[in-house]
Motif scaffolding. Structure first.
Motif, mmCIF file in Angstrom:
data_model
loop_
_atom_site.group_PDB
_atom_site.id
_atom_site.type_symbol
_atom_site.label_atom_id
_atom_site.label_comp_id
_atom_site.label_asym_id
_atom_site.label_seq_id
_atom_site.Cartn_x
_atom_site.Cartn_y
_atom_site.Cartn_z
ATOM 1 N N LEU A 151 0.851 -1.190 0.000
ATOM 2 C CA LEU A 151 0.000 0.000 0.000
ATOM 3 C C LEU A 151 0.888 1.241 0.000
ATOM 4 N N PRO A 152 0.580 2.243 -0.802
ATOM 5 C CA PRO A 152 1.470 3.414 -0.934
ATOM 6 C C PRO A 152 1.348 4.367 0.255
ATOM 7 N N ILE A 153 1.785 3.892 1.405
ATOM 8 C CA ILE A 153 1.726 4.680 2.641
ATOM 9 C C ILE A 153 3.153 4.897 3.131
ATOM 10 N N PRO A 154 3.550 6.144 3.353
ATOM 11 C CA PRO A 154 4.935 6.402 3.765
ATOM 12 C C PRO A 154 5.216 5.946 5.190
ATOM 13 N N ALA A 155 6.461 5.547 5.421
ATOM 14 C CA ALA A 155 6.942 5.224 6.766
ATOM 15 C C ALA A 155 7.996 6.273 7.110
ATOM 16 N N VAL A 156 7.599 7.243 7.892
ATOM 17 C CA VAL A 156 8.455 8.411 8.144
ATOM 18 C C VAL A 156 9.111 8.303 9.512
ATOM 19 N N ASP A 157 10.433 8.088 9.516
ATOM 20 C CA ASP A 157 11.213 8.123 10.753
ATOM 21 C C ASP A 157 12.288 9.194 10.628
ATOM 22 N N GLY A 158 13.227 9.206 11.542
ATOM 23 C CA GLY A 158 14.275 10.225 11.522
ATOM 24 C C GLY A 158 15.113 10.191 10.263
ATOM 25 N N ASN A 159 15.449 8.985 9.790
ATOM 26 C CA ASN A 159 16.225 8.868 8.559
ATOM 27 C C ASN A 159 15.485 9.489 7.377
ATOM 28 N N VAL A 160 14.204 9.179 7.288
ATOM 29 C CA VAL A 160 13.405 9.671 6.165
ATOM 30 C C VAL A 160 13.258 11.191 6.222
ATOM 31 N N MET A 161 13.013 11.720 7.412
ATOM 32 C CA MET A 161 12.884 13.176 7.541
ATOM 33 C C MET A 161 14.186 13.887 7.165
ATOM 34 N N ARG A 162 15.306 13.265 7.493
ATOM 35 C CA ARG A 162 16.589 13.861 7.128
ATOM 36 C C ARG A 162 16.760 13.885 5.608
ATOM 37 N N VAL A 163 16.470 12.769 4.944
ATOM 38 C CA VAL A 163 16.612 12.708 3.487
ATOM 39 C C VAL A 163 15.676 13.711 2.810
ATOM 40 N N VAL A 164 14.422 13.717 3.217
ATOM 41 C CA VAL A 164 13.431 14.591 2.585
ATOM 42 C C VAL A 164 13.733 16.063 2.853
ATOM 43 N N SER A 165 14.176 16.375 4.069
ATOM 44 C CA SER A 165 14.483 17.775 4.373
ATOM 45 C C SER A 165 15.607 18.292 3.495
ATOM 46 N N ARG A 166 16.561 17.430 3.154
ATOM 47 C CA ARG A 166 17.665 17.846 2.277
ATOM 48 C C ARG A 166 17.218 17.889 0.815
ATOM 49 N N LEU A 167 16.391 16.948 0.423
ATOM 50 C CA LEU A 167 15.914 16.946 -0.966
ATOM 51 C C LEU A 167 15.191 18.245 -1.317
ATOM 52 N N PHE A 168 14.376 18.746 -0.367
ATOM 53 C CA PHE A 168 13.533 19.907 -0.646
ATOM 54 C C PHE A 168 13.912 21.142 0.185
ATOM 55 N N GLU A 169 14.995 21.042 0.965
ATOM 56 C CA GLU A 169 15.409 22.133 1.863
ATOM 57 C C GLU A 169 14.232 22.582 2.739
ATOM 58 N N ILE A 170 13.670 21.611 3.448
ATOM 59 C CA ILE A 170 12.559 21.886 4.364
ATOM 60 C C ILE A 170 13.126 22.299 5.713
ATOM 61 N N SER A 171 12.701 23.450 6.198
ATOM 62 C CA SER A 171 13.272 24.020 7.422
ATOM 63 C C SER A 171 12.428 23.773 8.661
ATOM 64 N N GLU A 172 11.407 22.940 8.547
ATOM 65 C CA GLU A 172 10.592 22.631 9.722
ATOM 66 C C GLU A 172 11.406 21.819 10.731
ATOM 67 N N ASP A 173 11.211 22.136 12.009
ATOM 68 C CA ASP A 173 11.926 21.463 13.094
ATOM 69 C C ASP A 173 11.418 20.027 13.218
ATOM 70 N N ILE A 174 12.284 19.049 12.933
ATOM 71 C CA ILE A 174 11.839 17.654 12.946
ATOM 72 C C ILE A 174 11.610 17.136 14.361
ATOM 73 N N ALA A 175 12.050 17.892 15.379
ATOM 74 C CA ALA A 175 11.810 17.478 16.758
ATOM 75 C C ALA A 175 10.377 17.765 17.188
ATOM 76 N N LYS A 176 9.658 18.570 16.432
ATOM 77 C CA LYS A 176 8.280 18.913 16.768
ATOM 78 C C LYS A 176 7.329 17.900 16.128
ATOM 79 N N PRO A 177 6.454 17.295 16.922
ATOM 80 C CA PRO A 177 5.528 16.285 16.381
ATOM 81 C C PRO A 177 4.710 16.783 15.194
ATOM 82 N N ALA A 178 4.342 18.054 15.200
ATOM 83 C CA ALA A 178 3.507 18.580 14.114
ATOM 84 C C ALA A 178 4.217 18.558 12.772
ATOM 85 N N SER A 179 5.546 18.549 12.781
ATOM 86 C CA SER A 179 6.299 18.567 11.520
ATOM 87 C C SER A 179 6.143 17.269 10.738
#
Length: 398
Positions: A151-179
Motif C-alpha cells: 500500500l502506498p503509505i509512507p513510513a516516516v522516521d528520523g532517517n526519512v525526515m533527514r533525506v526529505v528535508s535535504r531533498l527539498f530544503e525543508i526548514s521545519e523542526d523535525i523534533a516537533k511532532p507537528a512537523s
C-alpha cells in the motif's frame, strides 16, 4: 492521489513540489539503486507482516547489527503471532534482555493478543486496523502497510525526515511532532505506488548509510542530482532539529549483597513502571541515605569526608535491615559507579558491596530471592543490573 489536506500541508512551506515527470525520474533512479545496493536482512526474506512488524519494533532506537541476533532468536522462540500472544512474560522479557526500552516488547505482546482476539490471529491489512494495535504508530503502520501489503503509505522516521528535508530544503523542526505531517505529505507525493515497500526501505537504507546526520557522503548518493541541499551546498543545515531536554539525573546506591553460599540478593521490581517485573540488585534512593547528613544530592558519587561516609554507611545498613531484614558487613566505600541513560532519566548508581553469614539469613520479602550466578540466566536483568554485575566481576572475580 493527492488530497487537498496533503496539498495544504505542503503549501504551508516554501517548498516547490516536483512536476510529475521529475517524480517519475526520481523513483526510477532511486529504486534502481536500491535493487543493486539493498542490504540483505533476515526480515526482508519475504513479505510476512509479522516478521516485518517485529523487526520494525526492534529497530526503534537500536542499530541493525544489534537487532539481527535478537530478531533471529525471537522468531525461533515465537514463530507465529499466536506464539507471541501466549508467551510467558518472563520468557518474553528474557528474549528481549539487552535491547532496552522494554515497553516495546510488552506492547508487542498486547498487540498480538489483540490480533488473536479481534483478527483471527492474522495481521490486519487495513492501515486503520493496523494503527489500532497497541504500540503501533504512524511509522510502523506505514512500514507494515507498504512492505507487507504494498500500500502506498509512507513510513516516516528520523532517517526519512533527514533525506526529505535535504531533498527539498525543508526548514521545519523535525523534533516537533507537528512537523511529521509535512514530511508525510511530501512522501505521499513522491512514494512509488507500485513498489511502496521498496521505496520506504530505500529511504531507510539511504539515510543510514549515505545521507547520515553529520558526514553525508553526497558524492556517492544515487539521488544527489535531485537534492536541493546538495545543489546549494547546505547539506549540513538540514534537517533542522531543536535540542531535546537533558535527561533528569537520579541517584541511587546499588547494594550487591552476597551470602556464604555464593548467592546474591535479587529483587523483582513492581509490575508497573520503569523496568517492570525485571530483577535487579537492591537499589536505594540517595535521599534515604543522606537523611540527617548535611550533603547534597549526587555526593554518593564523589569523595566525602570520613564522618559523612560513616553516616551514609550507617543509613545504608539501616535501610537494608528495614527493607530486607538482613545485616550485611559492608565495604566502607562504594567500589564502583554505574551510569545508565534512559530516554528521560539518567541513573547514577554508587555500588556498595556487603557480605553476610548464612546464620544471619532470615525470611526475605516475597519479591526477593537469593540467587547463585549460575542461575542468573533464568532471570531478566535490565541494563543497570548488567552493568553493576560487570563492575562486580571486574573488581572481585579475579
Amino acid at each position: 492521489m493527492t488530497t487537498n489536506k496533503k496539498v495544504n500541508e505542503i503549501n504551508k512551506l516554501d517548498v516547490t513540489m516536483w512536476q510529475p515527470q521529475k517524480i517519475e525520474e526520481f523513483r526510477s533512479t532511486f529504486l534502481s539503486w536500491y535493487d543493486l545496493e539493498k542490504r540483505t536482512l533476515p526480515w526482508r526474506e519475504n513479505n510476512n507482516p509479522y516478521r516485518i512488524w517485529v523487526s520494525e519494533i526492534m529497530l526503534q532506537q537500536t542499530r541493525v547489527d544489534t537487532v539481527i541476533p535478537y530478531y533471529l532468536n525471537f522468531m525461533k522462540l515465537f514463530p507465529k503471532i499466536s506464539d507471541l500472544a501466549a508467551a510467558d512474560e518472563d520468557v518474553l522479557l528474557k528474549a528481549w534482555e539487552g535491547l532496552g526500552y522494554y515497553s516495546r516488547v510488552r506492547n508487542l505482546q498486547k498487540a498480538a493478543i489483540q490480533i488473536v482476539s479481534e483478527f483471527d490471529g492474522e495481521m490486519p491489512q487495513n492501515p486503520t486496523d493496523i494503527a489500532s494495535l497497541k504500540g503501533i504508530g504512524p511509522y510502523t503502520t506505514g512500514a507494515i502497510s507498504s512492505m507487507a501489503f504494498q500500500l502506498p503509505i509512507p513510513a516516516v522516521d528520523g532517517n526519512v525526515m533527514r533525506v526529505v528535508s535535504r531533498l527539498f530544503e525543508i526548514s521545519e523542526d523535525i523534533a516537533k511532532p507537528a512537523s511529521r505531517k509535512i514530511f508525510e505529505a511530501v512522501m505521499t507525493e513522491i512514494i512509488d505506488p507500485h513498489k511502496p515497500g521498496d521505496f520506504n526501505q530505500a529511504m531507510m537504507d539511504l539515510g543510514s548509510s549515505i545521507c547520515t546526520p553529520t558526514t553525508p557522503t553526497c558524492n556517492l548518493c544515487p539521488i544527489n542530482q535531485f537534492c536541493a541541499a546538495f545543489e546549494s551546498g547546505k547539506m549540513l543545515e538540514y534537517p533542522v532539529k531543536s535540542k531535546k531536554k537533558k535527561a533528569k539525573p537520579v541517584y541511587y546506591a546499588g547494594a550487591i549483597i552476597q551470602n556464604e553460599s555464593g548467592e546474591f540478593l535479587l529483587e523483582k521490581r513492581p509490575s508497573e513502571g520503569l523496568l517492570a517485573n525485571m530483577w535487579t540488585f537492591p537499589l536505594l534512593t540517595e535521599e534515604s541515605l543522606i537523611k540527617d547528613i548535611p550533603l547534597k544530592i549526587g555526593t554518593l558519587n564523589a569523595a566525602m569526608p570520613q564522618e559523612f561516609e560513616d553516616g551514609v554507611l550507617k543509613n545504608l545498613s539501616s535501610e537494608v535491615k528495614t527493607s530486607y531484614s538482613i545485616e550485611p558487613i559492608w565495604l566502607k566505600k562504594p567500589f564502583a559507579e554505574v551510569i545508565h541513560l534512559f530516554s528521560h532519566l539518567k541513573w547514577y548508581i554508587a555500588i556498595y558491596y556487603g557480605k553476610m553469614s548464612n546464620e544471619m539469613l532470615t525470611e526475605l520479602p516475597e519479591n526477593c530471592l537469593w540467587v547463585h550466578p549460575s542461575d542468573f540466566s533464568n532471570y531478566t536483568f535490565p541494563g543497570p543490573q548488567q552493568k553493576m554485575w560487570q563492575k562486580y566481576l571486574t573488581k572481585f572475580d579475579k
